[in-house]
Write an enzyme that holds these catalytic residues in place. Sequence first.
Site, PDB file in Angstrom:
ATOM      1  N   ARG A  14       9.660  -6.730 -13.286  1.00  0.00           N
ATOM      2  CA  ARG A  14       8.270  -6.823 -12.808  1.00  0.00           C
ATOM      3  C   ARG A  14       7.974  -5.699 -11.809  1.00  0.00           C
ATOM      4  O   ARG A  14       7.374  -4.688 -12.163  1.00  0.00           O
ATOM      5  CB  ARG A  14       8.032  -8.215 -12.211  1.00  0.00           C
ATOM      6  CG  ARG A  14       6.580  -8.569 -11.985  1.00  0.00           C
ATOM      7  CD  ARG A  14       5.969  -7.962 -10.746  1.00  0.00           C
ATOM      8  NE  ARG A  14       6.649  -8.352  -9.504  1.00  0.00           N
ATOM      9  CZ  ARG A  14       6.380  -7.783  -8.328  1.00  0.00           C
ATOM     10  NH1 ARG A  14       5.476  -6.831  -8.223  1.00  0.00           N
ATOM     11  NH2 ARG A  14       7.050  -8.150  -7.247  1.00  0.00           N
ATOM     12  N   ASP A  15       8.431  -5.836 -10.592  1.00  0.00           N
ATOM     13  CA  ASP A  15       8.174  -4.797  -9.579  1.00  0.00           C
ATOM     14  C   ASP A  15       8.767  -3.460 -10.054  1.00  0.00           C
ATOM     15  O   ASP A  15       8.169  -2.397  -9.907  1.00  0.00           O
ATOM     16  CB  ASP A  15       8.817  -5.221  -8.245  1.00  0.00           C
ATOM     17  CG  ASP A  15       8.215  -4.536  -7.035  1.00  0.00           C
ATOM     18  OD1 ASP A  15       7.750  -3.395  -7.176  1.00  0.00           O
ATOM     19  OD2 ASP A  15       8.220  -5.124  -5.944  1.00  0.00           O
ATOM     20  N   HIS A 204      12.126  -9.071   0.986  1.00  0.00           N
ATOM     21  CA  HIS A 204      11.788  -8.155  -0.127  1.00  0.00           C
ATOM     22  C   HIS A 204      11.603  -6.758   0.475  1.00  0.00           C
ATOM     23  O   HIS A 204      10.584  -6.478   1.101  1.00  0.00           O
ATOM     24  CB  HIS A 204      10.502  -8.675  -0.780  1.00  0.00           C
ATOM     25  CG  HIS A 204       9.949  -7.860  -1.904  1.00  0.00           C
ATOM     26  ND1 HIS A 204       9.915  -8.305  -3.210  1.00  0.00           N
ATOM     27  CD2 HIS A 204       9.365  -6.640  -1.933  1.00  0.00           C
ATOM     28  CE1 HIS A 204       9.334  -7.409  -3.985  1.00  0.00           C
ATOM     29  NE2 HIS A 204       8.983  -6.370  -3.232  1.00  0.00           N
ATOM     30  N   HIS A 206      11.463  -2.595   0.174  1.00  0.00           N
ATOM     31  CA  HIS A 206      11.402  -1.327  -0.566  1.00  0.00           C
ATOM     32  C   HIS A 206      12.182  -0.300   0.261  1.00  0.00           C
ATOM     33  O   HIS A 206      12.252  -0.389   1.490  1.00  0.00           O
ATOM     34  CB  HIS A 206       9.942  -0.923  -0.794  1.00  0.00           C
ATOM     35  CG  HIS A 206       9.302  -1.758  -1.864  1.00  0.00           C
ATOM     36  ND1 HIS A 206       9.162  -1.319  -3.166  1.00  0.00           N
ATOM     37  CD2 HIS A 206       8.828  -3.024  -1.846  1.00  0.00           C
ATOM     38  CE1 HIS A 206       8.614  -2.287  -3.890  1.00  0.00           C
ATOM     39  NE2 HIS A 206       8.395  -3.332  -3.114  1.00  0.00           N
ATOM     40  N   CYS A 237       4.612  -0.719  -5.574  1.00  0.00           N
ATOM     41  CA  CYS A 237       3.299  -1.244  -5.916  1.00  0.00           C
ATOM     42  C   CYS A 237       2.356  -0.077  -6.189  1.00  0.00           C
ATOM     43  O   CYS A 237       2.215   0.816  -5.351  1.00  0.00           O
ATOM     44  CB  CYS A 237       2.775  -2.106  -4.772  1.00  0.00           C
ATOM     45  SG  CYS A 237       1.113  -2.713  -5.101  1.00  0.00           S
ATOM     46  N   ASN A 246      12.132  -0.611  -4.996  1.00  0.00           N
ATOM     47  CA  ASN A 246      12.790  -1.695  -4.252  1.00  0.00           C
ATOM     48  C   ASN A 246      14.205  -1.258  -3.928  1.00  0.00           C
ATOM     49  O   ASN A 246      14.761  -0.379  -4.569  1.00  0.00           O
ATOM     50  CB  ASN A 246      12.900  -2.943  -5.138  1.00  0.00           C
ATOM     51  CG  ASN A 246      11.571  -3.566  -5.427  1.00  0.00           C
ATOM     52  OD1 ASN A 246      10.800  -3.060  -6.237  1.00  0.00           O
ATOM     53  ND2 ASN A 246      11.287  -4.655  -4.766  1.00  0.00           N
TER      54      ASN A 246
HETATM   55  P1  HMG Z   1     -11.182  -7.482 -10.713  1.00  0.00           P
HETATM   56  O1  HMG Z   1     -11.616  -6.279 -11.495  1.00  0.00           O
HETATM   57  O2  HMG Z   1     -11.776  -7.687  -9.368  1.00  0.00           O
HETATM   58  O3  HMG Z   1     -11.352  -8.868 -11.459  1.00  0.00           O
HETATM   59  O4  HMG Z   1      -9.609  -7.437 -10.608  1.00  0.00           O
HETATM   60  P2  HMG Z   1     -12.161  -9.382 -12.672  1.00  0.00           P
HETATM   61  O5  HMG Z   1     -12.132 -10.868 -12.549  1.00  0.00           O
HETATM   62  O6  HMG Z   1     -13.505  -8.687 -12.767  1.00  0.00           O
HETATM   63  O7  HMG Z   1     -11.288  -8.965 -13.943  1.00  0.00           O
HETATM   64  C1  HMG Z   1     -11.184  -7.660 -14.441  1.00  0.00           C
HETATM   65  C2  HMG Z   1     -10.584  -7.720 -15.822  1.00  0.00           C
HETATM   66  O8  HMG Z   1      -9.255  -8.206 -15.749  1.00  0.00           O
HETATM   67  C3  HMG Z   1     -11.304  -8.702 -16.766  1.00  0.00           C
HETATM   68  O9  HMG Z   1     -11.126  -8.220 -18.062  1.00  0.00           O
HETATM   69  C4  HMG Z   1     -10.508  -9.973 -16.602  1.00  0.00           C
HETATM   70  O10 HMG Z   1     -10.605 -10.823 -17.705  1.00  0.00           O
HETATM   71  C5  HMG Z   1      -9.109  -9.419 -16.478  1.00  0.00           C
HETATM   72  P3  HMG Z   1     -12.365  -7.525 -18.857  1.00  0.00           P
HETATM   73  O11 HMG Z   1     -13.387  -8.589 -18.963  1.00  0.00           O
HETATM   74  O12 HMG Z   1     -12.808  -6.392 -17.994  1.00  0.00           O
HETATM   75  O13 HMG Z   1     -11.747  -7.112 -20.162  1.00  0.00           O
HETATM   76  N1  HMG Z   1      -8.236 -10.287 -15.697  1.00  0.00           N
HETATM   77  C6  HMG Z   1      -6.980 -10.635 -16.068  1.00  0.00           C
HETATM   78  N2  HMG Z   1      -6.269 -10.324 -17.162  1.00  0.00           N
HETATM   79  C7  HMG Z   1      -5.017 -10.859 -17.228  1.00  0.00           C
HETATM   80  N3  HMG Z   1      -4.486 -11.643 -16.275  1.00  0.00           N
HETATM   81  C8  HMG Z   1      -5.187 -11.968 -15.179  1.00  0.00           C
HETATM   82  C9  HMG Z   1      -6.500 -11.449 -15.053  1.00  0.00           C
HETATM   83  N4  HMG Z   1      -7.441 -11.571 -14.102  1.00  0.00           N
HETATM   84  C10 HMG Z   1      -8.496 -10.868 -14.511  1.00  0.00           C
HETATM   85  N5  HMG Z   1      -4.638 -12.745 -14.249  1.00  0.00           N
HETATM   86  C11 HMG Z   1      -7.477  -8.510 -10.372  1.00  0.00           C
HETATM   87  C12 HMG Z   1      -8.895  -8.439  -9.884  1.00  0.00           C
HETATM   88  C13 HMG Z   1      -6.727  -9.421  -9.427  1.00  0.00           C
HETATM   89  C14 HMG Z   1      -7.446  -9.089 -11.787  1.00  0.00           C
HETATM   90  C15 HMG Z   1      -6.874  -7.082 -10.366  1.00  0.00           C
HETATM   91  O14 HMG Z   1      -7.100  -6.509  -9.130  1.00  0.00           O
HETATM   92  C16 HMG Z   1      -5.406  -7.054 -10.673  1.00  0.00           C
HETATM   93  O15 HMG Z   1      -4.992  -7.361 -11.773  1.00  0.00           O
HETATM   94  N6  HMG Z   1      -4.568  -6.684  -9.683  1.00  0.00           N
HETATM   95  C17 HMG Z   1      -3.137  -6.701  -9.848  1.00  0.00           C
HETATM   96  C18 HMG Z   1      -2.502  -5.725  -8.933  1.00  0.00           C
HETATM   97  C19 HMG Z   1      -0.988  -5.758  -9.107  1.00  0.00           C
HETATM   98  O16 HMG Z   1      -0.461  -6.229 -10.096  1.00  0.00           O
HETATM   99  N7  HMG Z   1      -0.290  -5.222  -8.107  1.00  0.00           N
HETATM  100  C20 HMG Z   1       1.153  -5.187  -8.129  1.00  0.00           C
HETATM  101  C21 HMG Z   1       1.762  -6.510  -7.862  1.00  0.00           C
HETATM  102  S1  HMG Z   1       1.849  -6.927  -6.123  1.00  0.00           S
HETATM  103  C22 HMG Z   1       3.260  -6.102  -5.574  1.00  0.00           C
HETATM  104  O17 HMG Z   1       3.852  -5.347  -6.290  1.00  0.00           O
HETATM  105  C23 HMG Z   1       3.754  -6.402  -4.192  1.00  0.00           C
HETATM  106  C24 HMG Z   1       5.031  -7.249  -4.170  1.00  0.00           C
HETATM  107  O18 HMG Z   1       6.077  -6.628  -4.880  1.00  0.00           O
HETATM  108  C25 HMG Z   1       5.470  -7.457  -2.710  1.00  0.00           C
HETATM  109  C26 HMG Z   1       5.512  -6.142  -1.927  1.00  0.00           C
HETATM  110  O19 HMG Z   1       6.369  -5.292  -2.226  1.00  0.00           O
HETATM  111  O20 HMG Z   1       4.646  -5.978  -1.075  1.00  0.00           O
HETATM  112  C27 HMG Z   1       4.806  -8.643  -4.788  1.00  0.00           C
HETATM  113 MG    MG Z   2       7.357  -5.085  -4.106  1.00  0.00          MG
END
Ligand code: HMG
Ligand code: MG
Length: 298
Positions: A14-15, A204, A206, A237, A246
């Site tokens: 994932r990450d 967690h 990085h 991220c 990580n």
């Molecule tokens: P948005 O554009 O504000 O939301 O995005 P929306 O509701 O308008 O949706 C946009 C499109 O995404 C739509 O599709 C939705 O249906 C679809 P369209 O109609 O345009 O074809 N959609 C989804 N599709 C699949 N699964 C879903 C979903 N939700 C909406 N769950 C949103 C808001 C949250 C969706 C967007 O900002 C997003 O996907 N962000 C994800 C960011 C991400 O994955 N970041 C990395 C993970 S976090 C991380 O790595 C940190 C961590 O490791 C800890 C650390 O190190 O800090 C955990």
């Molecule tokens: Mg992370």
Amino acid sequence: MPSEFAAIIEVGARDGLQNEKQFVPTEAKIRFIQLLKEAGFKEMELTSFVSAKWVPQMQDAKEIVKAFSDDKRNIVLTPNEKGMMAARELNCEAMAVFVGVSNTFNQKNINKTTTESVEQLRPLILKQKQDDLFIRACISTSFYCPYEGKIDEKDTIALCEQFVEAGVDELSVADTIGMANPREVYSLFTKLKDAFPHILLTAHFHDTRGMALANIYAALEAEVYRFDSSAGGLGGCPFAKGATGNVATEDVIFMLHQMGVETGINLDKVVEAVTFIEPYISRKIESKYFNLKAFTKI
Ligand code: HMG
Ligand code: MG
């Protein structure tokens, strides 16, 4: 050291892969996960149900989950109801939600303020807990934010408290951009242990500035025995400027085993998984143990 066992939560699929620009074929992801499972990981983040427009690499989340549907402990990351519903349809029983302490980061990552995210997630978490699912809350930018700078540990603890009140089982507290130092880690984790003695507490890290292993040691000193890490040190991220991988699972396991802390993980098998995924990765594998393996055998 009071405990001789530490749990490693492998987040490489994932990450580790989410920040890869080149799409890694679904079959390769599945093989990578299989090899990691053979290494002995009991807890793994497999993929995330997020917008394919925001993170194209994770667009095959459903296929990945289906390939491992027999293991109910698999964790999937999800930011919202849509993701949770998709995960539930595939009978996932463990989910990770994610929110940043920093408002600016949270907006860049999930297009909501931190407060909006918590308000949106609280009833969703409650619902999953009523159905007895396992919920992990990933707390990003717990020490530093690439946009807001140093984060006050009081703010991190306050955000953690909101998730504890919402009923989560685990807090995974993240140094998203690899800026924290061991004293900051010891200080925050000691306070979190005191504040939430009944919650699973995971660190967690990085490794952007090479401090992750020192930070793991500091967390151990604070009696934290759960660590997220990524095979090959992959990861980062996409919405955290300057974030890199990580801490590498191999390096963590090597250090812990050398210290007499068991993990139940077969290090050679982790190396096999990294060797398999390396050709699909566009940047150099940074893991020290992986890069040394050709020369040193202990
Ligand atoms: P948005 O554009 O504000 O939301 O995005 P929306 O509701 O308008 O949706 C946009 C499109 O995404 C739509 O599709 C939705 O249906 C679809 P369209 O109609 O345009 O074809 N959609 C989804 N599709 C699949 N699964 C879903 C979903 N939700 C909406 N769950 C949103 C808001 C949250 C969706 C967007 O900002 C997003 O996907 N962000 C994800 C960011 C991400 O994955 N970041 C990395 C993970 S976090 C991380 O790595 C940190 C961590 O490791 C800890 C650390 O190190 O800090 C955990
Ligand atoms: Mg992370």
